[in-house]
Write a protein that holds these residues in place. Structure first.
Motif, PDB file in Angstrom:
ATOM      1  N   LEU A 150       0.827  -1.210   0.000  1.00  0.00           N
ATOM      2  CA  LEU A 150       0.000   0.000   0.000  1.00  0.00           C
ATOM      3  C   LEU A 150       0.863   1.262   0.000  1.00  0.00           C
ATOM      4  O   LEU A 150       0.503   2.263  -0.623  1.00  0.00           O
ATOM      5  CB  LEU A 150      -0.963   0.002   1.186  1.00  0.00           C
ATOM      6  CG  LEU A 150      -2.374  -0.546   0.852  1.00  0.00           C
ATOM      7  CD1 LEU A 150      -2.326  -2.030   0.587  1.00  0.00           C
ATOM      8  CD2 LEU A 150      -3.379  -0.237   1.939  1.00  0.00           C
ATOM      9  N   LEU A 151       2.005   1.229   0.691  1.00  0.00           N
ATOM     10  CA  LEU A 151       2.927   2.364   0.651  1.00  0.00           C
ATOM     11  C   LEU A 151       3.425   2.606  -0.772  1.00  0.00           C
ATOM     12  O   LEU A 151       3.615   3.756  -1.190  1.00  0.00           O
ATOM     13  CB  LEU A 151       4.124   2.099   1.576  1.00  0.00           C
ATOM     14  CG  LEU A 151       3.916   2.342   3.062  1.00  0.00           C
ATOM     15  CD1 LEU A 151       5.122   1.853   3.855  1.00  0.00           C
ATOM     16  CD2 LEU A 151       3.703   3.830   3.333  1.00  0.00           C
ATOM     17  N   ALA A 185      -9.792  -7.937  -0.905  1.00  0.00           N
ATOM     18  CA  ALA A 185      -9.083  -8.198  -2.152  1.00  0.00           C
ATOM     19  C   ALA A 185      -9.966  -9.090  -3.023  1.00  0.00           C
ATOM     20  O   ALA A 185     -10.857  -9.779  -2.511  1.00  0.00           O
ATOM     21  CB  ALA A 185      -7.747  -8.886  -1.865  1.00  0.00           C
ATOM     22  N   PRO A 186      -9.760  -9.101  -4.351  1.00  0.00           N
ATOM     23  CA  PRO A 186     -10.545  -9.999  -5.206  1.00  0.00           C
ATOM     24  C   PRO A 186     -10.398 -11.448  -4.742  1.00  0.00           C
ATOM     25  O   PRO A 186      -9.380 -11.809  -4.139  1.00  0.00           O
ATOM     26  CB  PRO A 186      -9.913  -9.794  -6.594  1.00  0.00           C
ATOM     27  CG  PRO A 186      -9.314  -8.430  -6.541  1.00  0.00           C
ATOM     28  CD  PRO A 186      -8.832  -8.255  -5.138  1.00  0.00           C
ATOM     29  N   LEU A 228      -1.721  -7.012  -4.880  1.00  0.00           N
ATOM     30  CA  LEU A 228      -2.625  -6.208  -5.699  1.00  0.00           C
ATOM     31  C   LEU A 228      -1.896  -5.070  -6.398  1.00  0.00           C
ATOM     32  O   LEU A 228      -0.918  -4.516  -5.889  1.00  0.00           O
ATOM     33  CB  LEU A 228      -3.752  -5.626  -4.827  1.00  0.00           C
ATOM     34  CG  LEU A 228      -4.666  -6.627  -4.105  1.00  0.00           C
ATOM     35  CD1 LEU A 228      -5.775  -5.895  -3.386  1.00  0.00           C
ATOM     36  CD2 LEU A 228      -5.234  -7.647  -5.081  1.00  0.00           C
ATOM     37  N   THR A 229      -2.398  -4.706  -7.592  1.00  0.00           N
ATOM     38  CA  THR A 229      -1.897  -3.536  -8.298  1.00  0.00           C
ATOM     39  C   THR A 229      -2.562  -2.283  -7.743  1.00  0.00           C
ATOM     40  O   THR A 229      -3.525  -2.366  -6.969  1.00  0.00           O
ATOM     41  CB  THR A 229      -2.201  -3.649  -9.795  1.00  0.00           C
ATOM     42  OG1 THR A 229      -3.641  -3.639  -9.981  1.00  0.00           O
ATOM     43  CG2 THR A 229      -1.639  -4.938 -10.384  1.00  0.00           C
ATOM     44  N   ALA A 266      -7.309   0.549  -5.445  1.00  0.00           N
ATOM     45  CA  ALA A 266      -8.260   1.659  -5.525  1.00  0.00           C
ATOM     46  C   ALA A 266      -9.687   1.155  -5.706  1.00  0.00           C
ATOM     47  O   ALA A 266     -10.636   1.670  -5.094  1.00  0.00           O
ATOM     48  CB  ALA A 266      -7.878   2.585  -6.672  1.00  0.00           C
ATOM     49  N   ARG A 267      -9.859   0.106  -6.523  1.00  0.00           N
ATOM     50  CA  ARG A 267     -11.199  -0.448  -6.757  1.00  0.00           C
ATOM     51  C   ARG A 267     -11.770  -1.057  -5.476  1.00  0.00           C
ATOM     52  O   ARG A 267     -12.937  -0.867  -5.152  1.00  0.00           O
ATOM     53  CB  ARG A 267     -11.135  -1.504  -7.861  1.00  0.00           C
ATOM     54  CG  ARG A 267     -12.497  -2.007  -8.318  1.00  0.00           C
ATOM     55  CD  ARG A 267     -12.367  -3.044  -9.413  1.00  0.00           C
ATOM     56  NE  ARG A 267     -11.663  -2.524 -10.562  1.00  0.00           N
ATOM     57  CZ  ARG A 267     -10.500  -2.989 -11.000  1.00  0.00           C
ATOM     58  NH1 ARG A 267      -9.912  -3.991 -10.373  1.00  0.00           N
ATOM     59  NH2 ARG A 267      -9.921  -2.475 -12.053  1.00  0.00           N
ATOM     60  N   ALA A 268     -10.926  -1.782  -4.739  1.00  0.00           N
ATOM     61  CA  ALA A 268     -11.379  -2.403  -3.490  1.00  0.00           C
ATOM     62  C   ALA A 268     -11.787  -1.352  -2.467  1.00  0.00           C
ATOM     63  O   ALA A 268     -12.795  -1.510  -1.766  1.00  0.00           O
ATOM     64  CB  ALA A 268     -10.276  -3.296  -2.924  1.00  0.00           C
ATOM     65  N   LEU A 269     -11.041  -0.251  -2.394  1.00  0.00           N
ATOM     66  CA  LEU A 269     -11.348   0.795  -1.418  1.00  0.00           C
ATOM     67  C   LEU A 269     -12.544   1.651  -1.844  1.00  0.00           C
ATOM     68  O   LEU A 269     -13.128   2.344  -1.017  1.00  0.00           O
ATOM     69  CB  LEU A 269     -10.109   1.673  -1.194  1.00  0.00           C
ATOM     70  CG  LEU A 269      -8.932   0.966  -0.499  1.00  0.00           C
ATOM     71  CD1 LEU A 269      -7.723   1.877  -0.422  1.00  0.00           C
ATOM     72  CD2 LEU A 269      -9.336   0.492   0.893  1.00  0.00           C
ATOM     73  N   ARG A 270     -12.882   1.618  -3.128  1.00  0.00           N
ATOM     74  CA  ARG A 270     -14.101   2.303  -3.591  1.00  0.00           C
ATOM     75  C   ARG A 270     -15.347   1.490  -3.242  1.00  0.00           C
ATOM     76  O   ARG A 270     -16.415   2.042  -3.014  1.00  0.00           O
ATOM     77  CB  ARG A 270     -14.055   2.540  -5.102  1.00  0.00           C
ATOM     78  CG  ARG A 270     -13.194   3.716  -5.535  1.00  0.00           C
ATOM     79  CD  ARG A 270     -13.545   4.147  -6.953  1.00  0.00           C
ATOM     80  NE  ARG A 270     -13.457   3.056  -7.904  1.00  0.00           N
ATOM     81  CZ  ARG A 270     -12.367   2.763  -8.612  1.00  0.00           C
ATOM     82  NH1 ARG A 270     -11.271   3.475  -8.433  1.00  0.00           N
ATOM     83  NH2 ARG A 270     -12.361   1.762  -9.460  1.00  0.00           N
ATOM     84  N   ASN A 271     -15.180   0.158  -3.225  1.00  0.00           N
ATOM     85  CA  ASN A 271     -16.333  -0.724  -3.002  1.00  0.00           C
ATOM     86  C   ASN A 271     -16.448  -1.125  -1.530  1.00  0.00           C
ATOM     87  O   ASN A 271     -16.625  -2.301  -1.198  1.00  0.00           O
ATOM     88  CB  ASN A 271     -16.204  -1.975  -3.883  1.00  0.00           C
ATOM     89  CG  ASN A 271     -16.232  -1.631  -5.351  1.00  0.00           C
ATOM     90  OD1 ASN A 271     -16.871  -0.676  -5.759  1.00  0.00           O
ATOM     91  ND2 ASN A 271     -15.533  -2.410  -6.163  1.00  0.00           N
TER      92      ASN A 271
END
Length: 425
Positions: free
Chosen positions: A179-180, A239-240, A248-249, A254-259
């Motif tokens: 994440l960093l 995570a997916p 994760l990329t 970003a997608r996970a934190l949006r959902n």
């Protein structure tokens, strides 16, 4: 020469190659002036020697014509068309068909590229590291330098976890580093806690907006079950399915934190999910993920304990690989402890019998010669690299136990990873 004109000839009679060459020069003479005459072009080195190979079948002659050309593409095409204008060889009718014009330079470049690939396969990356791998290693060291130890439990965290109004709670140190890498500096890990959630996490969750971000597997469910019951978590991110946060990329993070899902809503979902599995009732887990990452591809975990009995610790590490439960013998654990600092590797079969012991620098060459499925596990005083993972998958090696984990872009299925600290701590 730049190009090579290739043509086939068919003559309605028996002739030899000198007759064919004579017909080509004679019937194309001065078609486009003296400067473009074949003899003149040959004298100036603009075309090479006309080669003809012939064979006779019955009353006919068949042949192969090659004409090297140092002209440009347009002029070479014109020479090819001039060849096809030849209609007779001696008294016999003839037909010439140009079927290919080879770009000699392109063929040479192709051979050079193929040879370069072969050289790269032979050239050991242990001797000369790949530039991208070196750059990734440098980048990783910078990110690792940003990781701080937070609270009495010395939890791995980002430098902004204290001053930010929002925190992201992940499972381990490798998750913090990932994440960093993508700019999330308000992250903290649960790592270091066994059997309970650290008090530092509970206190932070009371005063800050808390997001739990865990792996997309059953281990993530177990961690969430315990975390949501004792800490004031606001939202849950996953995570997916089948993926780990550390892999994760930036887009996937970003997608996970949006959902995000509200924590209370997710707790209800999780409770139904766990209760829906009779063999794994909804109970707190006996043990969180391993203390020190990287996490193996298949999680190291124990079944949740029954409420009436305390969790019983294992005598040695247990690795759950698909449907097979494998124990690392105590003798192997002792060998792992002794292997540190030796720069050596030991190859084991499925019964944990040693197959070979070699220097780490030679392990790739040894594995290249071993048939798939012969080696079950490798314990080595080195780094898990992408190259090692790829060759392990190719040779059907199930388990890698190494000193530490390097930069990895992708993790092949079927290969689990542990570090020395996972086994000996």
């Amino acid at each position: 020469m730049k190009y090579l004109i290739k043509a086939k000839i068919e003559v309605e009679g028996l002739v030899n190659k000198h007759d064919i060459i004579g017909a080509i020069f004679g019937q194309t003479e001065n078609l486009f002036g003296e400067e473009f005459d074949l003899r003149e072009l040959q004298d100036r080195g603009r075309i090479g020697r006309v080669q003809v190979e012939v064979k006779h079948q019955g009353t006919k002659t068949y042949g192969e014509i090659t004409v090297p050309s140092n002209l440009d593409r347009v002029e070479t095409a014109l020479i090819a068309a001039m060849l096809e204008s030849v209609e007779k060889v001696g008294p016999y009718k003839a037909r010439i068909h140009v079927y290919d014009i080879i770009d000699v330079r392109a063929e040479k470049i192709k051979k050079i590229i193929e040879r370069a690939k072969e050289i790269l396969r032979i050239w050991s990356l242990e001797k000369t590291p790949d530039l991208r791998e070196v750059l990734r290693e440098i980048s990783e060291s910078i990110k690792r330098g940003e990781v701080i130890s937070y609270g009495p439990e010395k939890l791995p965290a980002g430098p902004d976890v204290n001053k930010s109004d929002e925190i992201i709670i992940v499972e381990g140190r490798a998750d913090v580093i990932n994440l960093l890498r993508y700019g999330y500096r308000n992250v903290i890990a649960l790592e270091g806690a066994r059997g309970k959630i650290p008090d530092t996490i509970i206190k932070l969750a009371k005063t800050k907006k808390a997001i739990a971000f865990v792996d997309g597997d059953h281990g993530g469910d177990l961690i969430l079950w315990e975390l949501l019951r004792v800490a004031d978590i606001d939202y849950v991110a996953r995570a997916p399915p089948g993926k780990e946060v550390e892999d994760l990329t930036g887009k996937e993070i970003a997608r996970a934190l949006r959902n995000l899902v509200p924590a209370k809503e997710y707790l209800a979902i999780l409770e139904r999910k766990l209760k829906g599995k009779p063999e794994k009732p909804a109970k707190p887990p006996a043990e969180e993920k391993p203390e020190t990452p990287p996490k193996p591809e298949t999680k190291v975990e124990e079944a949740p304990p029954k409420p009436s009995k305390p969790a019983q610790p294992k005598a040695e590490p247990v690795i759950q690989i698909e449907v097979e439960r494998v124990e690392i013998p105590p003798s192997i654990v002792e060998e792992i402890k002794q292997l540190s600092g030796t720069l050596e590797a030991i190859l084991y079969d499925k019964e944990w019998k040693p197959i070979d012991k070699v220097a780490v620098r030679d392990v790739y060459n040894v594995l290249e010669k071993i048939e798939p499925g012969k080696v079950y596990a490798i314990v080595y005083d080195g780094i898990v690299t992408q190259r090692m993972l790829d060759i392990a998958a190719q040779k059907q090696i199930k388990l890698l136990i190494a000193n530490r984990l390097g930069s990895i872009e992708r993790r092949p299925q079927g290969v689990s990873i542990l570090t020395f600290s996972d086994i000996t701590s």
